[in-house]
Write a protein that holds these residues in place. Sequence first.
Motif, PDB file in Angstrom:
ATOM      1  N   MET A  64      22.834 -15.139  16.806  1.00  0.00           N
ATOM      2  CA  MET A  64      21.763 -14.331  17.038  1.00  0.00           C
ATOM      3  C   MET A  64      20.439 -14.909  17.155  1.00  0.00           C
ATOM      4  O   MET A  64      20.323 -15.898  16.703  1.00  0.00           O
ATOM      5  N   PRO A  65      19.696 -14.609  18.188  1.00  0.00           N
ATOM      6  CA  PRO A  65      18.497 -14.970  18.343  1.00  0.00           C
ATOM      7  C   PRO A  65      17.567 -15.073  17.129  1.00  0.00           C
ATOM      8  O   PRO A  65      17.211 -14.133  16.541  1.00  0.00           O
ATOM      9  N   GLU A  66      16.750 -16.092  17.081  1.00  0.00           N
ATOM     10  CA  GLU A  66      15.680 -16.210  16.304  1.00  0.00           C
ATOM     11  C   GLU A  66      14.362 -15.331  16.727  1.00  0.00           C
ATOM     12  O   GLU A  66      13.986 -15.495  17.871  1.00  0.00           O
ATOM     13  N   THR A  67      13.676 -14.859  15.615  1.00  0.00           N
ATOM     14  CA  THR A  67      12.654 -13.878  16.164  1.00  0.00           C
ATOM     15  C   THR A  67      11.278 -14.884  15.809  1.00  0.00           C
ATOM     16  O   THR A  67      11.242 -15.366  14.791  1.00  0.00           O
ATOM     17  N   ILE A  68      10.316 -14.553  16.827  1.00  0.00           N
ATOM     18  CA  ILE A  68       8.896 -15.501  16.510  1.00  0.00           C
ATOM     19  C   ILE A  68       8.058 -14.432  16.561  1.00  0.00           C
ATOM     20  O   ILE A  68       8.121 -13.409  17.650  1.00  0.00           O
ATOM     21  N   TYR A  69       6.955 -14.420  15.803  1.00  0.00           N
ATOM     22  CA  TYR A  69       5.722 -13.321  15.678  1.00  0.00           C
ATOM     23  C   TYR A  69       4.589 -13.994  16.029  1.00  0.00           C
ATOM     24  O   TYR A  69       4.379 -15.135  16.120  1.00  0.00           O
ATOM     25  N   VAL A  70       3.899 -13.096  16.707  1.00  0.00           N
ATOM     26  CA  VAL A  70       2.444 -13.532  17.359  1.00  0.00           C
ATOM     27  C   VAL A  70       1.397 -13.160  16.596  1.00  0.00           C
ATOM     28  O   VAL A  70       1.317 -12.348  15.713  1.00  0.00           O
ATOM     29  N   GLU A  71       0.278 -13.849  16.869  1.00  0.00           N
ATOM     30  CA  GLU A  71      -1.101 -13.569  16.181  1.00  0.00           C
ATOM     31  C   GLU A  71      -2.082 -12.978  17.616  1.00  0.00           C
ATOM     32  O   GLU A  71      -1.652 -13.451  18.685  1.00  0.00           O
ATOM     33  N   LEU A  72      -3.035 -12.275  17.263  1.00  0.00           N
ATOM     34  CA  LEU A  72      -4.088 -11.958  18.290  1.00  0.00           C
ATOM     35  C   LEU A  72      -4.920 -13.126  18.475  1.00  0.00           C
ATOM     36  O   LEU A  72      -5.603 -13.532  17.637  1.00  0.00           O
ATOM     37  N   ALA A  73      -4.923 -13.479  19.687  1.00  0.00           N
ATOM     38  CA  ALA A  73      -6.019 -14.602  19.956  1.00  0.00           C
ATOM     39  C   ALA A  73      -7.305 -14.029  20.314  1.00  0.00           C
ATOM     40  O   ALA A  73      -8.424 -14.416  19.875  1.00  0.00           O
ATOM     41  N   ALA A  74      -7.359 -13.004  21.368  1.00  0.00           N
ATOM     42  CA  ALA A  74      -8.598 -12.259  21.513  1.00  0.00           C
ATOM     43  C   ALA A  74      -8.137 -10.822  22.114  1.00  0.00           C
ATOM     44  O   ALA A  74      -7.516 -10.538  22.857  1.00  0.00           O
ATOM     45  N   LYS A  75      -8.941 -10.064  21.373  1.00  0.00           N
ATOM     46  CA  LYS A  75      -8.851  -8.685  21.690  1.00  0.00           C
ATOM     47  C   LYS A  75      -9.629  -8.537  22.940  1.00  0.00           C
ATOM     48  O   LYS A  75     -10.631  -8.375  23.288  1.00  0.00           O
ATOM     49  N   LEU A  76      -8.812  -7.858  24.010  1.00  0.00           N
ATOM     50  CA  LEU A  76      -9.187  -7.666  25.551  1.00  0.00           C
ATOM     51  C   LEU A  76      -8.766  -6.147  26.031  1.00  0.00           C
ATOM     52  O   LEU A  76      -7.722  -5.859  25.369  1.00  0.00           O
ATOM     53  N   ASP A  77      -9.484  -5.995  27.097  1.00  0.00           N
ATOM     54  CA  ASP A  77      -8.784  -4.786  27.959  1.00  0.00           C
ATOM     55  C   ASP A  77      -8.517  -4.998  29.098  1.00  0.00           C
ATOM     56  O   ASP A  77      -8.729  -4.333  30.060  1.00  0.00           O
ATOM     57  N   CYS A  78      -7.637  -5.911  29.428  1.00  0.00           N
ATOM     58  CA  CYS A  78      -7.361  -6.495  30.674  1.00  0.00           C
ATOM     59  C   CYS A  78      -6.542  -5.416  31.237  1.00  0.00           C
ATOM     60  O   CYS A  78      -5.500  -5.010  30.734  1.00  0.00           O
ATOM     61  N   ASN A  79      -6.675  -5.020  32.549  1.00  0.00           N
ATOM     62  CA  ASN A  79      -5.978  -4.067  33.435  1.00  0.00           C
ATOM     63  C   ASN A  79      -4.629  -4.660  33.454  1.00  0.00           C
ATOM     64  O   ASN A  79      -3.427  -4.241  33.322  1.00  0.00           O
ATOM     65  N   VAL A  80      -4.797  -5.786  34.211  1.00  0.00           N
ATOM     66  CA  VAL A  80      -3.439  -6.559  34.276  1.00  0.00           C
ATOM     67  C   VAL A  80      -3.629  -8.218  34.081  1.00  0.00           C
ATOM     68  O   VAL A  80      -4.219  -8.896  35.072  1.00  0.00           O
ATOM     69  N   GLY A  81      -3.625  -8.567  32.645  1.00  0.00           N
ATOM     70  CA  GLY A  81      -3.946  -9.888  32.499  1.00  0.00           C
ATOM     71  C   GLY A  81      -2.721 -10.750  32.905  1.00  0.00           C
ATOM     72  O   GLY A  81      -1.505 -10.337  32.854  1.00  0.00           O
ATOM     73  N   GLU A  82      -2.964 -11.764  33.563  1.00  0.00           N
ATOM     74  CA  GLU A  82      -1.862 -12.537  34.042  1.00  0.00           C
ATOM     75  C   GLU A  82      -2.340 -13.961  34.130  1.00  0.00           C
ATOM     76  O   GLU A  82      -3.222 -14.615  34.028  1.00  0.00           O
ATOM     77  N   GLY A  83      -1.102 -14.886  34.891  1.00  0.00           N
ATOM     78  CA  GLY A  83      -1.353 -16.180  35.158  1.00  0.00           C
ATOM     79  C   GLY A  83      -1.979 -17.174  34.273  1.00  0.00           C
ATOM     80  O   GLY A  83      -3.013 -17.932  34.648  1.00  0.00           O
ATOM     81  N   PRO A  84      -1.566 -17.216  33.036  1.00  0.00           N
ATOM     82  CA  PRO A  84      -2.453 -18.096  31.994  1.00  0.00           C
ATOM     83  C   PRO A  84      -1.948 -19.708  32.639  1.00  0.00           C
ATOM     84  O   PRO A  84      -0.938 -19.957  32.912  1.00  0.00           O
ATOM     85  N   PHE A  85      -3.042 -20.564  32.357  1.00  0.00           N
ATOM     86  CA  PHE A  85      -3.331 -22.028  32.744  1.00  0.00           C
ATOM     87  C   PHE A  85      -3.936 -22.770  31.830  1.00  0.00           C
ATOM     88  O   PHE A  85      -5.161 -22.357  31.454  1.00  0.00           O
TER      89      PHE A  85
END
Length: 292
Positions: free
Chosen positions: A1-22
């Motif tokens: 079974m795959p292991e589950t990883i949980y996230v935290e909120l880094a920044a609350k935003l309202d991106c229409n299409v947030g993409e391409g992190p660098f």
Amino acid sequence: MPETIYVELAAKLDCNVGEGPFWDDVKQDLYFVDIVNKQIKMFSPSSKSVETIQFNQEVGAVFLDQKSNLIVAARDGIFAATRDGVLETLLAPIELEDTSIRTNDAKCDAYGRMWVGTMAFDFTPGVAALFSFDSKVLKEVVPDLTVSNGIGWSLDKKTMYFIDSPTKRLDSFDFDIESGELRNRRPFVLLSDLDAFPDGLTTDEDGGVWVALFGGGEVRRFDSQGTLTHIVEIPVKQVTSCCFGGADMSELYITTAQNGMDSDSLVREPLAGSLFRAKTAFKGSKSNRFGV
């Protein structure tokens, strides 16, 4: 079974299409784009602040060059850009004569060569392509695509991973880092059973490939044999891309979108369009800079 990883909120935003992190490994900041809103955003983990740079056309991807100057894959091509939102120098036009096409996801390889894909605004099948650009020559490398998306490389740089989203596949190519030649395209992971589309991707130093699932509310990690090992759960469905960052490159940053969501959907998913972060047991491959 795959292991589950949980996230935290880094920044609350309202991106229409947030993409391409660098990830900027020098200043320890994260750059990403909001394609439809024609913006680049810069997130500073140390201050938790977000800076927005507004442009006058859609921005598919953002990079830094070797001197930390902004390089942008915008609607009409690849540009050197200012931090005031000016597309200053056109380095290479892409589909300039066809206003129905825009750039989409893009990455630089370890050689500094850029790989940039396109798509039609109306998702017309087969009109998109994947291009390579080495600061001198722009070449169409993979034609007949629909939504050119995630790009990444194996640790030994001999395999390039690639996604054309509607195929619901993660493909791989044999890759020559010196020449930039691609050969032997084949399916690496089949995702046709999912009610979601593979989008952006990144890789880690253990040979893993992390794939964002648009419509699926997840990032999935596959090992070098294509076996699912981990699932990152995100509290929004439109998950677009991911990359590693942080001081030791073990933090997975995840972009999301709220494209096409109505008011009821936004009530159900109030964090849609935000930036998330997951702490992992893996170290990610760094974001390569542009410039051969």
